[in-house]
Design an enzyme around this catalytic site. Sequence first.
Site, PDB file in Angstrom:
ATOM      1  N   HIS A   1       0.816  -1.221   0.000  1.00  0.00           N
ATOM      2  CA  HIS A   1       0.000   0.000   0.000  1.00  0.00           C
ATOM      3  C   HIS A   1       0.853   1.276   0.000  1.00  0.00           C
ATOM      4  O   HIS A   1       0.302   2.377  -0.067  1.00  0.00           O
ATOM      5  CB  HIS A   1      -0.945   0.020   1.204  1.00  0.00           C
TER       6      HIS A   1
ATOM      7  N   ASP B   1      -3.052 -10.457  -2.815  1.00  0.00           N
ATOM      8  CA  ASP B   1      -3.584 -10.020  -1.527  1.00  0.00           C
ATOM      9  C   ASP B   1      -5.070  -9.702  -1.689  1.00  0.00           C
ATOM     10  O   ASP B   1      -5.516  -9.298  -2.767  1.00  0.00           O
ATOM     11  CB  ASP B   1      -2.823  -8.767  -1.066  1.00  0.00           C
TER      12      ASP B   1
ATOM     13  N   HIS C   1      -6.618  -7.242  -0.493  1.00  0.00           N
ATOM     14  CA  HIS C   1      -6.771  -5.807  -0.672  1.00  0.00           C
ATOM     15  C   HIS C   1      -6.049  -5.362  -1.943  1.00  0.00           C
ATOM     16  O   HIS C   1      -4.966  -5.852  -2.246  1.00  0.00           O
ATOM     17  CB  HIS C   1      -6.196  -5.051   0.531  1.00  0.00           C
TER      18      HIS C   1
ATOM     19  N   ASP D   1      -4.739 -12.991   2.824  1.00  0.00           N
ATOM     20  CA  ASP D   1      -5.966 -12.643   3.530  1.00  0.00           C
ATOM     21  C   ASP D   1      -7.228 -12.914   2.710  1.00  0.00           C
ATOM     22  O   ASP D   1      -8.321 -12.513   3.102  1.00  0.00           O
ATOM     23  CB  ASP D   1      -5.939 -11.185   4.013  1.00  0.00           C
TER      24      ASP D   1
END
Length: 436
Positions: A111, A150, A152, A239
């Site tokens: 991120h 991921d 996200h 995740d």
Amino acid sequence: MKQARKTGLIFFPAFDWAISPTHPEREERLLYTQDQVFEEGLLDLENIVEYKPSIASYEDINRVHFCVPDASAVTTESHLISAGGAITAAQKVMQKEVDNAFALVRPPGHHAMLVVHGARGFCNVNIEAIMIEYIRHHYGHRRIAVVDTDCHHGDGTQNIYWNDPDTLCISIHQDGRTLYPGSGFHEEFGGPNALGTTLNIPLPPRTSDEGFLYIMKEAILPILSEFKPDLVINSAGQDNHFSDPITDMRFSAHGYATLNEMLSPDIAVLEGGYSIEKALPYVNVGIILAMAGLDYSYVREPEYRSSSLRQSEDISRYIAQEADAIYELWSRREEIREKVVGDKKYIRNNKSIYYDTDGIREQQEVVVRVCHDCGGLVMIDSRSDLGHRIFAVLIPWKACPQCRREGEDAYDKAARKDGFQYIYLQDKDKDLFLVK
């Protein structure tokens, strides 16, 4: 029959770094994995070798980021070792000591964007990008694909390589309308000189193994085959697992291993994954076995129940349409570029960025020179609510003479009297980073 490969492992649990003692991003994320690896006897196998992480330098970080005010202000020693672990993985692969490598390190990084005022999404600096630029400066320029698995959206990696036609960023993630950071849609397609080298594949909540593996087979692998990267990097967030406490997907350890076998990355770097006991040890063991070309069929989580993890028919239909849509988008990238760019000389964009971990707000004006010969000159006017205002100039890899001249001129002419506290120049070809 599977073919065994020599796989390097780099562990760094970061014992002295956590956002808080009870935060999901803490050292236990890797301790259970290490225990499981030892219990399974993986390090006793001849083709699985453990290496110690090195320590990244601020110079390594400055090849990627514009850190405000500097790299030392936004990192700890743990961040340098996490990035160093990814660099070690790259070194072992590039020097052909191993066939592939998995950096099981934290803190994570996907991120963290080009400009860094603080931490967002638990990330301070971008581990994969630091590793990629290290590879290019030490082993020669490479055409690289990053596949971010991921849950996200990998918005930081996307932002860093938005204008780089030689880096393909594919992010497969839970739909941003339902999960942080709220981005990662089809229209996020790359900068004017690199349209098509950013591809986002948002999947609906409760997507299972079937959906992930369908997308891999029908969209990602064909696109990679056409892009023809020299290296494939897996930004290996875990995740998407059905037991993860902060997401809503239905992926299993066996699914992760199968996806890894299909993708066959040269290097994998751990990102998210917060089901510390129920998922991570099994997912990581499955990925390690898949990378090493070994049997992973026995890897099962204690709570795995296939009947409860099946995706609905509606989700299956949606994902089939999604695979077709993303491949069509990739196939039409040149046509789209003509419509988007046209005869423009420069593309200007304004963006707002929120650093949720540190509670910082940033406003950017980004100007990109439209160029048919390189990734294009990038100039950024950035200000945060901490009171910092900076001007950053990025001269890209394989810069054409015009982009180079304009970039050097912009840096020379920018002055603090214009309201900038810091003025940066990052020159990829010359491996140069200047601040005034």
